[in-house]
Design a protein around this motif. Structure first.
Motif, PDB file in Angstrom:
ATOM      1  N   TRP A 394      50.032   9.620  28.971  1.00 39.28           N
ATOM      2  CA  TRP A 394      48.882  10.518  28.925  1.00 39.28           C
ATOM      3  C   TRP A 394      47.987  10.156  27.741  1.00 39.28           C
ATOM      4  O   TRP A 394      48.465   9.707  26.706  1.00 39.28           O
ATOM      5  N   THR A 395      46.709  10.377  27.915  1.00 36.65           N
ATOM      6  CA  THR A 395      45.750   9.944  26.902  1.00 36.65           C
ATOM      7  C   THR A 395      44.969  11.134  26.340  1.00 36.65           C
ATOM      8  O   THR A 395      44.882  12.192  26.967  1.00 36.65           O
ATOM      9  N   ASP A 396      44.426  10.917  25.153  1.00 36.10           N
ATOM     10  CA  ASP A 396      43.527  11.921  24.592  1.00 36.10           C
ATOM     11  C   ASP A 396      42.111  11.662  25.118  1.00 36.10           C
ATOM     12  O   ASP A 396      41.877  10.750  25.916  1.00 36.10           O
ATOM     13  N   ASP A 397      41.187  12.455  24.642  1.00 32.78           N
ATOM     14  CA  ASP A 397      39.797  12.335  25.107  1.00 32.78           C
ATOM     15  C   ASP A 397      39.004  11.320  24.288  1.00 32.78           C
ATOM     16  O   ASP A 397      37.775  11.318  24.311  1.00 32.78           O
ATOM     17  N   ASP A 398      39.708  10.437  23.579  1.00 32.29           N
ATOM     18  CA  ASP A 398      39.165   9.418  22.677  1.00 32.29           C
ATOM     19  C   ASP A 398      38.819   9.981  21.297  1.00 32.29           C
ATOM     20  O   ASP A 398      38.470   9.223  20.394  1.00 32.29           O
ATOM     21  N   TYR A 399      38.942  11.301  21.129  1.00 36.32           N
ATOM     22  CA  TYR A 399      38.619  11.917  19.843  1.00 36.32           C
ATOM     23  C   TYR A 399      39.738  12.825  19.336  1.00 36.32           C
ATOM     24  O   TYR A 399      39.522  13.660  18.477  1.00 36.32           O
ATOM     25  N   GLY A 400      40.943  12.659  19.897  1.00 37.10           N
ATOM     26  CA  GLY A 400      42.099  13.332  19.333  1.00 37.10           C
ATOM     27  C   GLY A 400      42.651  14.510  20.097  1.00 37.10           C
ATOM     28  O   GLY A 400      43.690  15.052  19.719  1.00 37.10           O
ATOM     29  N   TYR A 401      42.005  14.913  21.183  1.00 37.13           N
ATOM     30  CA  TYR A 401      42.488  16.059  21.965  1.00 37.13           C
ATOM     31  C   TYR A 401      43.098  15.541  23.272  1.00 37.13           C
ATOM     32  O   TYR A 401      42.434  14.850  24.042  1.00 37.13           O
ATOM     33  N   MET A 402      44.354  15.886  23.530  1.00 35.84           N
ATOM     34  CA  MET A 402      45.014  15.418  24.749  1.00 35.84           C
ATOM     35  C   MET A 402      44.342  15.990  25.988  1.00 35.84           C
ATOM     36  O   MET A 402      44.067  17.200  26.061  1.00 35.84           O
ATOM     37  N   LYS A 403      44.074  15.127  26.964  1.00 36.29           N
ATOM     38  CA  LYS A 403      43.422  15.575  28.189  1.00 36.29           C
ATOM     39  C   LYS A 403      44.423  16.149  29.187  1.00 36.29           C
ATOM     40  O   LYS A 403      44.086  17.033  29.977  1.00 36.29           O
ATOM     41  N   ARG A 404      45.631  15.613  29.182  1.00 41.72           N
ATOM     42  CA  ARG A 404      46.651  16.069  30.123  1.00 41.72           C
ATOM     43  C   ARG A 404      48.013  16.012  29.471  1.00 41.72           C
ATOM     44  O   ARG A 404      48.270  15.181  28.594  1.00 41.72           O
ATOM     45  N   LEU A 405      48.918  16.858  29.930  1.00 39.93           N
ATOM     46  CA  LEU A 405      50.333  16.816  29.579  1.00 39.93           C
ATOM     47  C   LEU A 405      51.127  16.913  30.869  1.00 39.93           C
ATOM     48  O   LEU A 405      50.602  17.347  31.912  1.00 39.93           O
ATOM     49  N   SER A 406      52.362  16.537  30.841  1.00 34.88           N
ATOM     50  CA  SER A 406      53.189  16.588  32.047  1.00 34.88           C
ATOM     51  C   SER A 406      53.375  18.026  32.507  1.00 34.88           C
ATOM     52  O   SER A 406      53.732  18.904  31.709  1.00 34.88           O
ATOM     53  N   ASN A 407      53.150  18.264  33.792  1.00 30.60           N
ATOM     54  CA  ASN A 407      53.398  19.582  34.349  1.00 30.60           C
ATOM     55  C   ASN A 407      54.887  19.742  34.659  1.00 30.60           C
ATOM     56  O   ASN A 407      55.691  18.837  34.392  1.00 30.60           O
ATOM     57  N   SER A 408      55.274  20.860  35.223  1.00 30.56           N
ATOM     58  CA  SER A 408      56.689  21.132  35.448  1.00 30.56           C
ATOM     59  C   SER A 408      57.337  20.101  36.365  1.00 30.56           C
ATOM     60  O   SER A 408      58.499  19.712  36.157  1.00 30.56           O
ATOM     61  N   LYS A 409      56.610  19.611  37.342  1.00 27.05           N
ATOM     62  CA  LYS A 409      57.153  18.592  38.241  1.00 27.05           C
ATOM     63  C   LYS A 409      57.263  17.250  37.522  1.00 27.05           C
ATOM     64  O   LYS A 409      58.282  16.559  37.625  1.00 27.05           O
ATOM     65  N   GLU A 410      56.234  16.885  36.780  1.00 27.86           N
ATOM     66  CA  GLU A 410      56.237  15.595  36.083  1.00 27.86           C
ATOM     67  C   GLU A 410      57.272  15.556  34.959  1.00 27.86           C
ATOM     68  O   GLU A 410      57.772  14.479  34.605  1.00 27.86           O
TER      69      GLU A 410
END
Length: 520
Positions: A394-410
């Motif tokens: 998972w990646t951040d928005d290029d400025y330090g804020y994560m765009k996604r995290l693993s959901n319960s299934k992932e």
């Protein structure tokens, strides 16, 4: 306020040489069973088994150089028992070192807690380990990097910063080095693979390497990568995505690069747009290889990817599964989203077949990652099936804020997850290249959330051309190695603590005040 700001700008390039392990302390004028005279009237020596992996031998040489930087006295590093003085530092890997294996059998060394570990080490003081040897400071790793980390942690303890070369951190001279040893076992790293991605090297790293450090190549080559890999090893990192802009030669252009990385125990990888360690920005030649288009030239693309795995497969790698355009562009072909899902899915299957055919291993034993970055996240969300054993980065928005995290299934995936984080970024609408501005508290907040949702397999940070990201690189690696030593309270003071360990604890209030002034 301006003066405080200047101090901080200067200090950002100076890294502490503090007490990296409380279980080993530097003392003055002490004696006793728990004291090891590394440098006193006589010099200790470093002993390793000649069967050890190259990184252990290389680390022994680095340690000798470090002691020379501090004391001006040259220590012996040898794989021969006959030349050793009465006090020795033993560094080695369980299973490779006959001496360490014998100490274990004789119940003089307990390694039960690390036998099935990853990059861990034990430190212990052993009396009379060999005939004629009074004391041995034994550093035993469960693997090659564990042994190297253990020895280099002593270097940092006695005064050699991981940044002694890259940031010219001064080394304080001492005439003697006496260590008080409390036997201990290191923690297992929180994140399995921890490293950097060198990006946007056009501005500093490439011109400096080409004009100053490796003018014979006019490029970033094995001399530069040796210094990069040494830095990573000293920071207890283990992973590198190399420079990949078209201004510099690809990592695989110079065969020695692979040997250098392996000699430092560094695992090689590639970033989100580079499938199976292949840099299409500089290595793909459309005149001889055809278009970088999977629909029109699937066999041509798979041919070069197969060759890359054949060339690099004997080394330790993490393989990126990917298909984007040339360099950092979108997929070729002007396809609909549904068509992109189909093409990328086919490409991932083909790349896994290449890995299986060439490496002759079950795919579950081959580290593989997939980056849902930029438009690839849309493809993933549109139904792309990523094999369960592949790690989602998972990646951040290029400025330090994560765009996604693993959901319960992932979070139930065998491959779990990882993080691609930026402290440097070149791209619209805002560039962040010349000064790292990501707050430490933000890094902790975002990375801790990711870690708690199974992102513990690979953390890679985009550091631009390394300078001026020294502090952020150190913080990132500290968190990746032991995230549990940080919390929402102590991260606030981390930078002030960092500076006070350089200049002295008496100045900590000043540094805390400086932080407030620069914010205001």
């Amino acid at each position: 306020m301006l003066q405080y700001y200047r101090i901080l700008l200067i200090a950002i390039f100076i890294i502490r040489a503090g007490n990296s392990n409380a279980q080993i302390t530097l003392v003055n004028g002490a004696s006793g069973d728990d004291i090891f005279p590394l440098v006193a009237n006589d010099m200790a020596a470093v002993y390793y088994d000649n069967k050890e992996p190259e990184v252990v031998k290389r680390t022994a040489g680095l340690f000798v150089d470090d002691i020379y930087r501090i004391t001006g006295r040259k220590m012996i590093a040898s794989g021969e028992v006959g030349v050793l003085p009465k006090n020795i530092v033993v560094v080695g890997t369980i299973g490779y070192s006959d001496l360490i294996n014998n100490l274990i059998k004789e119940n003089k060394l307990n390694v039960d807690d690390i036998r099935s570990g990853w990059e861990q080490y034990v430190v212990s003081l052993v009396k009379n380990p060999l005939p004629g040897i009074d004391k041995a400071l034994v550093i035993a790793g469960c693997d090659r990097r564990g042994a190297a980390y253990g020895l280099l942690s002593v270097s940092e303890l006695v005064g050699v910063s991981p940044w002694y070369w890259w940031a010219d951190v001064p080394v304080q001279n001492k005439t003697s080095l006496l260590l008080k040893i409390n036997p201990f076992t290191s923690v297992q790293p929180s994140v399995k693979y921890r490293g950097i991605f060198i990006n946007d090297e056009d501005w500093g790293l490439k011109p400096w390497a080409a004009k100053t450090f490796e003018p014979e190549l006019n490029d970033i080559g094995p001399k530069t990568y040796a210094k990069i890999c040494e830095l990573l090893l000293r920071l207890k990192a283990n992973y590198l995505s190399p420079a990949m802009h078209s201004c510099s030669g690809a990592f695989n252009k110079y065969d020695e690069n692979k040997l250098v990385a392996d000699s430092f125990g560094i695992v090689m990888g590639s970033i989100h747009c580079e499938p199976l360690l292949f840099n299409n920005a500089t290595e793909w030649d459309s005149k001889t290889m055809g278009p970088w288009d999977y629909i029109k030239n699937k066999h041509g693309i798979n041919k070069v990817l197969t060759r890359r795995v054949q060339e690099n497969g004997t080394f330790e790698n993490v393989y990126t599964l990917a298909l984007r355009g040339i360099h950092d562009a979108v997929m070729s072909g002007n396809l609909t989203l549904k068509e992109q899902v189909k093409v990328l899915g086919d490409a991932l299957k083909d790349q896994r077949k290449i890995l299986s055919d060439v490496l002759k291993k079950p795919l579950e034993e081959v580290p593989q990652v997939f980056y849902p970055y930029k438009e690839v996240l849309d493809i993933y969300d549109a139904g792309l099936e990523v094999p369960d054993d592949v790690t989602l980065i998972w990646t951040d928005d290029d400025y330090g804020y994560m765009k996604r995290l693993s959901n319960s299934k992932e979070q139930k995936r065998k491959g779990r997850a990882g993080v691609y984080y930026h402290v440097s970024y070149w791209g619209p609408p805002n560039d962040n290249l010349w000064l790292c501005t990501t707050p430490p508290a933000l890094m902790y907040q975002e990375l801790k959330k990711a870690y708690e949702t199974t992102a513990d397999q690979l953390w890679v940070v985009n550091v631009g051309d390394i300078k001026p990201a020294e502090y952020h690189i150190s913080l990132f690696m500290e968190m990746a190695f032991d995230i549990n030593k940080f919390n929402s309270k102590n991260i606030i003071d981390h930078h002030a603590d960092f500076l006070s360990e350089i200049y002295g604890s008496a100045y900590q209030p000043c540094f805390k005040k400086s932080q407030l002034l620069t914010i205001n």
